[in-house]
Design an enzyme around this catalytic site. Sequence first.
Site, PDB file in Angstrom:
ATOM      1  N   ASP A   1       0.716  -1.288   0.045  1.00 25.87           N
ATOM      2  CA  ASP A   1       0.141   0.192   0.026  1.00 25.87           C
ATOM      3  C   ASP A   1       0.965   1.249   0.087  1.00 25.87           C
ATOM      4  OD1 ASP A   1      -2.459  -0.999  -0.200  1.00 25.87           O
ATOM      5  OD2 ASP A   1      -2.790  -1.140   1.909  1.00 25.87           O
TER       6      ASP A   1
ATOM      7  N   ASP B   1      -4.288  -1.432  10.579  1.00 22.72           N
ATOM      8  CA  ASP B   1      -5.014  -2.041   9.402  1.00 22.72           C
ATOM      9  C   ASP B   1      -6.643  -2.115   9.685  1.00 22.72           C
ATOM     10  OD1 ASP B   1      -2.464  -2.145   8.603  1.00 22.72           O
ATOM     11  OD2 ASP B   1      -2.463  -4.465   8.541  1.00 22.72           O
TER      12      ASP B   1
HETATM   13  C1  LIG Z   1       2.892  -7.428   5.055  1.00 22.61           C
HETATM   14  C2  LIG Z   1       2.415  -6.884   6.307  1.00 22.61           C
HETATM   15  O1  LIG Z   1       2.753  -7.607   7.238  1.00 22.61           O
HETATM   16  N1  LIG Z   1       2.380  -5.470   6.410  1.00 22.61           N
HETATM   17  C3  LIG Z   1       1.745  -4.994   7.585  1.00 22.61           C
HETATM   18  C4  LIG Z   1       3.248  -4.697   8.411  1.00 22.61           C
HETATM   19  O2  LIG Z   1       4.033  -3.606   7.520  1.00 22.61           O
HETATM   20  P1  LIG Z   1       5.308  -3.188   7.713  1.00 22.61           P
HETATM   21  O3  LIG Z   1       6.034  -4.391   8.585  1.00 22.61           O
HETATM   22  O4  LIG Z   1       5.731  -2.738   6.533  1.00 22.61           O
HETATM   23  O5  LIG Z   1       4.962  -2.233   8.925  1.00 22.61           O
HETATM   24  P2  LIG Z   1       6.007  -1.697  10.056  1.00 22.61           P
HETATM   25  O6  LIG Z   1       5.570  -2.584  11.397  1.00 22.61           O
HETATM   26  O7  LIG Z   1       7.360  -1.708   9.717  1.00 22.61           O
HETATM   27  O8  LIG Z   1       5.447  -0.255  10.398  1.00 22.61           O
HETATM   28  C5  LIG Z   1       4.516   0.387   9.779  1.00 22.61           C
HETATM   29  C6  LIG Z   1       4.612   1.918   9.993  1.00 22.61           C
HETATM   30  O9  LIG Z   1       4.518   2.246  11.283  1.00 22.61           O
HETATM   31  C7  LIG Z   1       5.473   3.104  11.714  1.00 22.61           C
HETATM   32  N2  LIG Z   1       5.586   2.361  12.995  1.00 22.61           N
HETATM   33  C8  LIG Z   1       5.754   1.178  13.298  1.00 22.61           C
HETATM   34  C9  LIG Z   1       6.214   0.664  14.551  1.00 22.61           C
HETATM   35  C10 LIG Z   1       6.240   1.594  15.612  1.00 22.61           C
HETATM   36  O10 LIG Z   1       6.403   0.968  16.944  1.00 22.61           O
HETATM   37  N3  LIG Z   1       5.814   2.818  15.341  1.00 22.61           N
HETATM   38  C11 LIG Z   1       5.704   3.190  14.095  1.00 22.61           C
HETATM   39  O11 LIG Z   1       5.578   4.605  13.894  1.00 22.61           O
HETATM   40  C12 LIG Z   1       6.714   2.747  10.821  1.00 22.61           C
HETATM   41  O12 LIG Z   1       7.589   3.767  10.746  1.00 22.61           O
HETATM   42  C13 LIG Z   1       6.039   2.470   9.456  1.00 22.61           C
HETATM   43  O13 LIG Z   1       5.803   3.581   9.270  1.00 22.61           O
HETATM   44  O14 LIG Z   1       2.686  -3.991   9.501  1.00 22.61           O
HETATM   45  C14 LIG Z   1       1.963  -2.690   9.496  1.00 22.61           C
HETATM   46  C15 LIG Z   1       1.797  -2.323  10.969  1.00 22.61           C
HETATM   47  O15 LIG Z   1       1.041  -3.103  11.728  1.00 22.61           O
HETATM   48  C16 LIG Z   1       0.753  -3.218   8.812  1.00 22.61           C
HETATM   49  O16 LIG Z   1       0.102  -2.130   8.339  1.00 22.61           O
HETATM   50  C17 LIG Z   1       0.813  -3.711   7.667  1.00 22.61           C
HETATM   51  O17 LIG Z   1      -0.444  -4.523   7.100  1.00 22.61           O
HETATM   52  C1  LIG Z   2      -0.945  -2.224   4.588  1.00 22.30           C
HETATM   53  C2  LIG Z   2      -1.301  -3.590   4.275  1.00 22.30           C
HETATM   54  O1  LIG Z   2      -0.678  -4.409   3.703  1.00 22.30           O
HETATM   55  P1  LIG Z   2       0.889  -4.230   2.901  1.00 22.30           P
HETATM   56  O2  LIG Z   2       1.814  -4.082   4.050  1.00 22.30           O
HETATM   57  O3  LIG Z   2       0.937  -5.493   2.147  1.00 22.30           O
HETATM   58  O4  LIG Z   2       0.649  -3.054   1.804  1.00 22.30           O
HETATM   59  C3  LIG Z   2      -2.379  -4.059   5.086  1.00 22.30           C
HETATM   60  O5  LIG Z   2      -2.784  -5.264   5.084  1.00 22.30           O
HETATM   61  O6  LIG Z   2      -3.259  -3.355   5.324  1.00 22.30           O
END
Ligand SMILES: CC(=O)N[C@H]1[C@@H](OP(=O)(O)OP(=O)(O)OC[C@H]2O[C@@H](n3ccc(=O)[nH]c3=O)[C@H](O)[C@@H]2O)O[C@H](CO)[C@@H](O)[C@@H]1O
Ligand SMILES: C=C(OP(=O)(O)O)C(=O)O
Length: 435
Positions: free
Chosen positions: A121, A320
């Site tokens: 996304d 999400d």
């Molecule tokens: C394929 C997959 O599994 N995707 C999920 C995964 O994405 P993904 O693993 O990419 O997301 P991250 O957990 O790395 O972080 C998501 C976003 O949140 C921010 N962040 C993260 C942790 C934190 O403690 N504080 C903070 O601000 C990060 O900077 C980033 O912008 O986890 C996200 C957060 O639950 C979900 O939205 C996504 O659906």
């Molecule tokens: C943000 C999502 O997915 P992805 O990390 O695959 O973009 C999601 O599942 O809501």
Amino acid sequence: MASFKVTGSRQMKGEIIPQGAKNEALQILCAVVLTKEPVTIHNIPNIRDVNQLIDLLGDMGVRCTRMAESSVKFDASEVNLDYLNSETYKRKAAALRGSVMLLGPTLARFKKGRIPSPGGDKIGRRRLDTHFYGFMKLGAKFNYSQEEGGIYEVDASHLKGAYMLLDEASVTGTANIVMAAVLAEGTTTIYNAACEPYLQQLCKMLNRMGAKITGVGSNLLTIEGVESLNGTEHTMLPDMIEIGSFIGMAAMTQSEITIKNCSIPDLGIIPLVFQKLGIKLEIRGDDIYVPSQEHYELETFIDGSMLTVSDHPWPGFTPDLLSIVLVTAIQAKGTVLIHQKMFESRLFFVDKLIEMGAQIILCDPHRATVVGLNRQQQLRGIRMTSPDIRAGVSLLIAAMSAKGTSIIENIEQIDRGYQNIDTRLNAIGAEIVRL
Ligand SMILES: CC(=O)N[C@H]1[C@@H](OP(=O)(O)OP(=O)(O)OC[C@H]2O[C@@H](n3ccc(=O)[nH]c3=O)[C@H](O)[C@@H]2O)O[C@H](CO)[C@@H](O)[C@@H]1O
Ligand SMILES: C=C(OP(=O)(O)O)C(=O)O
């Protein structure tokens, strides 16, 4: 680009079974690369992102044998690493976010990993720093080349366990580091690890394969490296985001549905947040029964102040489901502040909801206030485009509750994460046509 034509004001009645969890599947499928032995995975959702990842694994030389409709046996005894340098890999891996988790397993087993800037996304900046910080702590060298449109590379002749404090509890980052550390020499300690059920499931599967991970479910993981991993079987949990989406959908459309086999203990705080919106839920064994409700009233905090729903790393509320909570609040009685802390571009879709007649103030990119209509006024159907997977389903919910017909374009976004959503909802009374 495919579209949905949605006829609103249809009430649903019946049972719906959630699919296997998308974000768990993406981790688990990458983990099959860690072993030469066969791994059989059950309850695999039939969704775009997952199918694309299975396709990618097949291209890499992993033998994928479908055992049943949602079960596949993976045999990664031979992996063609040259494929990682191909243009096809670059194109296919860049199409989804989950492919980033091939880095940890290939690094652990073959001493190198390569990935283009992953897709997923477009919901704001989605940095990968935490992943590479972890790999480097384990002794890997990291290279990022911008020239080729963004290629991340890691290599390590030898991975050695280390202590690390992650700068954020990244979900895919933690999964990647865990998958690298299980085959590293010695002990790895990951503090501020993410601990979503997706990760708990991954760690449990790795332990069944012979890994030694303790602290599962907490933000402090300890991993004793082992020489190699063996095969196993694994069954995916039901998708908690789909379950939340169905709850919101039922409330908005005054439907009476039973969501089957929800694995309630793994839903954490999710049911509670929907209950705070005033939605009545009955936990019946492992099912969630949502009665048809004409009115639902948002709670306030104990001191009478306005409800805020915000995201937080697990066991906090998952980001999400915030778009779903936002759309569900549209027909509630009362006012709620939705605060999306993690992502900076995930709330812009509210302009479509406002056009449909919702009372929403977008305060800034992270916060929106929803003033519930309490069914005094129905949303009206419009033509709109789905910007991301969860906003897409939120727009679908709005359209299903609206007066008249709506067209939702770019439903490929929805198909990334929701299995045959039109067919499954039509089976219990919705009216959605795929154009
Ligand atoms: C394929 C997959 O599994 N995707 C999920 C995964 O994405 P993904 O693993 O990419 O997301 P991250 O957990 O790395 O972080 C998501 C976003 O949140 C921010 N962040 C993260 C942790 C934190 O403690 N504080 C903070 O601000 C990060 O900077 C980033 O912008 O986890 C996200 C957060 O639950 C979900 O939205 C996504 O659906
Ligand atoms: C943000 C999502 O997915 P992805 O990390 O695959 O973009 C999601 O599942 O809501």
